[in-house]
Design an enzyme around this catalytic site. Structure first.
Site, PDB file in Angstrom:
ATOM      1  N   LYS A  63       0.812  -1.224   0.006  1.00  0.00           N
ATOM      2  CA  LYS A  63      -0.107   0.051  -0.156  1.00  0.00           C
ATOM      3  C   LYS A  63       1.035   1.361  -0.078  1.00  0.00           C
ATOM      4  O   LYS A  63       0.478   2.139  -0.589  1.00  0.00           O
ATOM      5  CB  LYS A  63      -1.055   0.073   1.213  1.00  0.00           C
ATOM      6  CG  LYS A  63      -1.957  -1.064   1.203  1.00  0.00           C
ATOM      7  CD  LYS A  63      -2.858  -1.156   2.091  1.00  0.00           C
ATOM      8  CE  LYS A  63      -3.908  -2.536   2.105  1.00  0.00           C
ATOM      9  NZ  LYS A  63      -4.707  -2.522   3.218  1.00  0.00           N
ATOM     10  N   ALA A 120       0.295  -0.097  15.704  1.00  0.00           N
ATOM     11  CA  ALA A 120       0.642   1.111  15.160  1.00  0.00           C
ATOM     12  C   ALA A 120       1.217   0.767  13.548  1.00  0.00           C
ATOM     13  O   ALA A 120       2.218   1.525  12.902  1.00  0.00           O
ATOM     14  CB  ALA A 120       1.772   1.732  15.915  1.00  0.00           C
ATOM     15  N   GLY A 121       0.680  -0.212  12.895  1.00  0.00           N
ATOM     16  CA  GLY A 121       1.124  -0.526  11.510  1.00  0.00           C
ATOM     17  C   GLY A 121       0.160   0.474  10.709  1.00  0.00           C
ATOM     18  O   GLY A 121      -0.458   1.397  10.995  1.00  0.00           O
ATOM     19  N   TYR A 207     -10.589 -10.769   9.615  1.00  0.00           N
ATOM     20  CA  TYR A 207     -11.906 -11.272   9.605  1.00  0.00           C
ATOM     21  C   TYR A 207     -11.724 -12.706   9.222  1.00  0.00           C
ATOM     22  O   TYR A 207     -10.531 -13.225   9.002  1.00  0.00           O
ATOM     23  CB  TYR A 207     -12.437 -10.515   8.525  1.00  0.00           C
ATOM     24  CG  TYR A 207     -11.821 -10.586   7.316  1.00  0.00           C
ATOM     25  CD1 TYR A 207     -10.995  -9.439   6.856  1.00  0.00           C
ATOM     26  CD2 TYR A 207     -12.068 -11.496   6.042  1.00  0.00           C
ATOM     27  CE1 TYR A 207     -10.401  -9.510   5.776  1.00  0.00           C
ATOM     28  CE2 TYR A 207     -11.448 -11.579   5.011  1.00  0.00           C
ATOM     29  CZ  TYR A 207     -10.552 -10.537   4.589  1.00  0.00           C
ATOM     30  OH  TYR A 207      -9.830 -10.430   3.477  1.00  0.00           O
TER      31      TYR A 207
HETATM   32  P1  NDP Z   1       1.424  -3.974   9.976  1.00  0.00           P
HETATM   33  O1  NDP Z   1       2.265  -5.079   9.448  1.00  0.00           O
HETATM   34  O2  NDP Z   1       1.499  -2.625   9.102  1.00  0.00           O
HETATM   35  O3  NDP Z   1       1.218  -3.608  11.384  1.00  0.00           O
HETATM   36  C1  NDP Z   1       1.287  -4.914  12.385  1.00  0.00           C
HETATM   37  C2  NDP Z   1       1.187  -4.119  13.876  1.00  0.00           C
HETATM   38  O4  NDP Z   1       0.721  -5.377  14.794  1.00  0.00           O
HETATM   39  C3  NDP Z   1       2.408  -3.541  14.359  1.00  0.00           C
HETATM   40  O5  NDP Z   1       2.052  -2.495  15.109  1.00  0.00           O
HETATM   41  C4  NDP Z   1       2.838  -4.726  15.271  1.00  0.00           C
HETATM   42  O6  NDP Z   1       3.659  -4.251  16.598  1.00  0.00           O
HETATM   43  C5  NDP Z   1       1.579  -5.609  15.975  1.00  0.00           C
HETATM   44  N1  NDP Z   1       1.783  -6.868  16.068  1.00  0.00           N
HETATM   45  C6  NDP Z   1       2.136  -7.674  15.371  1.00  0.00           C
HETATM   46  N2  NDP Z   1       2.003  -9.173  16.216  1.00  0.00           N
HETATM   47  C7  NDP Z   1       1.844  -8.572  17.520  1.00  0.00           C
HETATM   48  C8  NDP Z   1       1.848  -9.505  18.573  1.00  0.00           C
HETATM   49  N3  NDP Z   1       1.927 -10.745  18.647  1.00  0.00           N
HETATM   50  N4  NDP Z   1       1.391  -8.818  19.540  1.00  0.00           N
HETATM   51  C9  NDP Z   1       1.125  -7.637  19.759  1.00  0.00           C
HETATM   52  N5  NDP Z   1       1.366  -6.592  18.542  1.00  0.00           N
HETATM   53  C10 NDP Z   1       1.630  -7.261  17.397  1.00  0.00           C
HETATM   54  O7  NDP Z   1       0.105  -4.511   9.536  1.00  0.00           O
HETATM   55  P2  NDP Z   1      -1.360  -3.964   9.006  1.00  0.00           P
HETATM   56  O8  NDP Z   1      -1.698  -2.731   9.723  1.00  0.00           O
HETATM   57  O9  NDP Z   1      -1.250  -3.717   7.361  1.00  0.00           O
HETATM   58  O10 NDP Z   1      -2.627  -5.069   9.242  1.00  0.00           O
HETATM   59  C11 NDP Z   1      -2.756  -5.556  10.385  1.00  0.00           C
HETATM   60  C12 NDP Z   1      -3.991  -6.267  10.258  1.00  0.00           C
HETATM   61  O11 NDP Z   1      -5.126  -5.729   9.701  1.00  0.00           O
HETATM   62  C13 NDP Z   1      -3.706  -7.604   9.319  1.00  0.00           C
HETATM   63  O12 NDP Z   1      -4.220  -8.721  10.295  1.00  0.00           O
HETATM   64  C14 NDP Z   1      -4.501  -7.516   8.280  1.00  0.00           C
HETATM   65  O13 NDP Z   1      -4.991  -8.802   7.901  1.00  0.00           O
HETATM   66  C15 NDP Z   1      -5.656  -6.608   8.663  1.00  0.00           C
HETATM   67  N6  NDP Z   1      -6.599  -5.913   7.879  1.00  0.00           N
HETATM   68  C16 NDP Z   1      -7.775  -5.918   7.515  1.00  0.00           C
HETATM   69  C17 NDP Z   1      -8.599  -5.081   6.672  1.00  0.00           C
HETATM   70  C18 NDP Z   1      -9.961  -5.454   6.323  1.00  0.00           C
HETATM   71  O14 NDP Z   1     -10.570  -5.052   5.359  1.00  0.00           O
HETATM   72  N7  NDP Z   1     -10.802  -6.144   7.402  1.00  0.00           N
HETATM   73  C19 NDP Z   1      -7.837  -4.258   5.825  1.00  0.00           C
HETATM   74  C20 NDP Z   1      -6.461  -4.034   5.988  1.00  0.00           C
HETATM   75  C21 NDP Z   1      -5.950  -4.833   7.028  1.00  0.00           C
HETATM   76  P3  NDP Z   1       5.133  -4.040  16.436  1.00  0.00           P
HETATM   77  O15 NDP Z   1       5.274  -2.568  15.915  1.00  0.00           O
HETATM   78  O16 NDP Z   1       5.455  -4.181  17.967  1.00  0.00           O
HETATM   79  O17 NDP Z   1       5.688  -5.094  15.642  1.00  0.00           O
END
Ligand code: NDP
Length: 262
Positions: A63, A120-121, A207
């Site tokens: 993205k 925070a992603g 989901y």
């Molecule tokens: P990113 O990779 O950008 O961010 C992931 C975040 O998750 C980071 O803040 C990371 O923390 C945290 N994280 C990962 N594993 C853990 C854990 N075990 N415990 C705590 N924190 C954790 O991901 P996205 O924002 O792109 O996507 C996140 C989710 O959103 C995905 O599951 C994706 O499928 C879903 N999604 C759903 C959509 C929908 O239409 N329903 C649309 C877009 C996304 P840290 O910084 O500490 O690593």
């Protein structure tokens, strides 16, 4: 016929083709939508032109790259710096972000005074931007400090697990990938227990499964929702852009919902 693609890696699980194709057919729009597994983000722009498509959705992890390759970006995509929908107009790529308004649409009937965003992603960025735009009070909580800089620079209330001050939050949103392919909670159990005690709603953007986060929220009798509605509404908004706002939103939503359940 107009031709659309979803680019991602992985992309096989995506439900977007069935949603869009069913709606094209139901509305008699001459369109076709398929998946493309992209291995290298540097090929995104070339593939778009090579495949001669009219529009695309872009999913993880492309993205931010999609934002970069656009000739023009519209609205909230500019503050998030991420694009999930592109159309081609006069051989130029125009980019939008429908994830953020799609999420807002999915929770707009909720009555809440503040929200806690876990993670925070990219998704947390999208949700925080739309909340900021709508003047909704929110706080970010992330596992590590590293990714918080973006939010701190914007002046948003941001904490990591170490320095988090527990407060009363009505709406808790899990935007982390914890629970996606494992049974992890997105924050330590003790923190979640304290938050859930005073909350009303728990929403997960994941989901297709009931995550440990939603299971736990259920034990605290919160109203819960997974990410299916967000997926639906980001799709409805993308469909409007693909078809140049030719159809009623309510009609698109009806068919997209049916397509999602196929
Ligand atoms: P990113 O990779 O950008 O961010 C992931 C975040 O998750 C980071 O803040 C990371 O923390 C945290 N994280 C990962 N594993 C853990 C854990 N075990 N415990 C705590 N924190 C954790 O991901 P996205 O924002 O792109 O996507 C996140 C989710 O959103 C995905 O599951 C994706 O499928 C879903 N999604 C759903 C959509 C929908 O239409 N329903 C649309 C877009 C996304 P840290 O910084 O500490 O690593």
């Amino acid at each position: 016929m107009k031709f659309f693609i979803i680019f991602g890696n992985p992309v096989a699980h995506s439900k977007s083709p069935q949603m869009h194709n069913f709606t094209f057919k139901s509305l008699n729009f001459d369109g076709c939508y398929t998946r493309y597994l992209l291995k290298d983000e540097n090929l995104l722009k070339d593939k778009f032109f090579e495949l001669n498509i009219d529009g695309a959705n872009i999913t993880v992890p492309f993205k931010e790259k999609a934002f970069e390759i656009c000739d023009e970006t519209v609205g909230i995509a500019n503050s998030i710096k991420a694009v999930n929908t592109i159309i081609k107009k006069d051989n130029k790529l125009i980019g939008y972000n429908t994830d953020a308004p799609g999420f807002y649409e999915s929770i707009k009937s909720y009555k809440f005074k503040n929200a806690l965003i876990l993670g925070a992603g990219g998704t947390a960025k999208a949700i925080s931007e739309i909340f900021d735009e709508k003047n909704i009070d929110f706080t970010i909580l992330n596992r590590s400090k590293k990714r918080l800089d973006y939010f701190i620079n914007k002046g948003y209330k941001s904490f990591s697990w170490d320095d988090f001050k527990i407060d009363g939050f009505d709406l808790i949103i899990n935007t982390t990938s914890a629970g996606l392919n494992d049974e992890n909670l997105p924050a330590p159990k003790e923190i979640l227990e304290s938050i859930f005690k005073n909350a009303k709603y728990a929403v997960d953007v994941i989901y297709g499964k009931e995550t440990p986060f939603l299971k736990m929220a259920k034990e605290f009798n919160l109203t819960i929702k997974d990410g299916k509605d967000m997926l639906l509404y980001q799709g409805v908004l993308a469909f409007e852009i693909f078809t140049d706002f030719e159809y009623e939103k309510s009609e698109i939503e009806k068919y997209m919902k049916e397509g999602l359940e196929l």
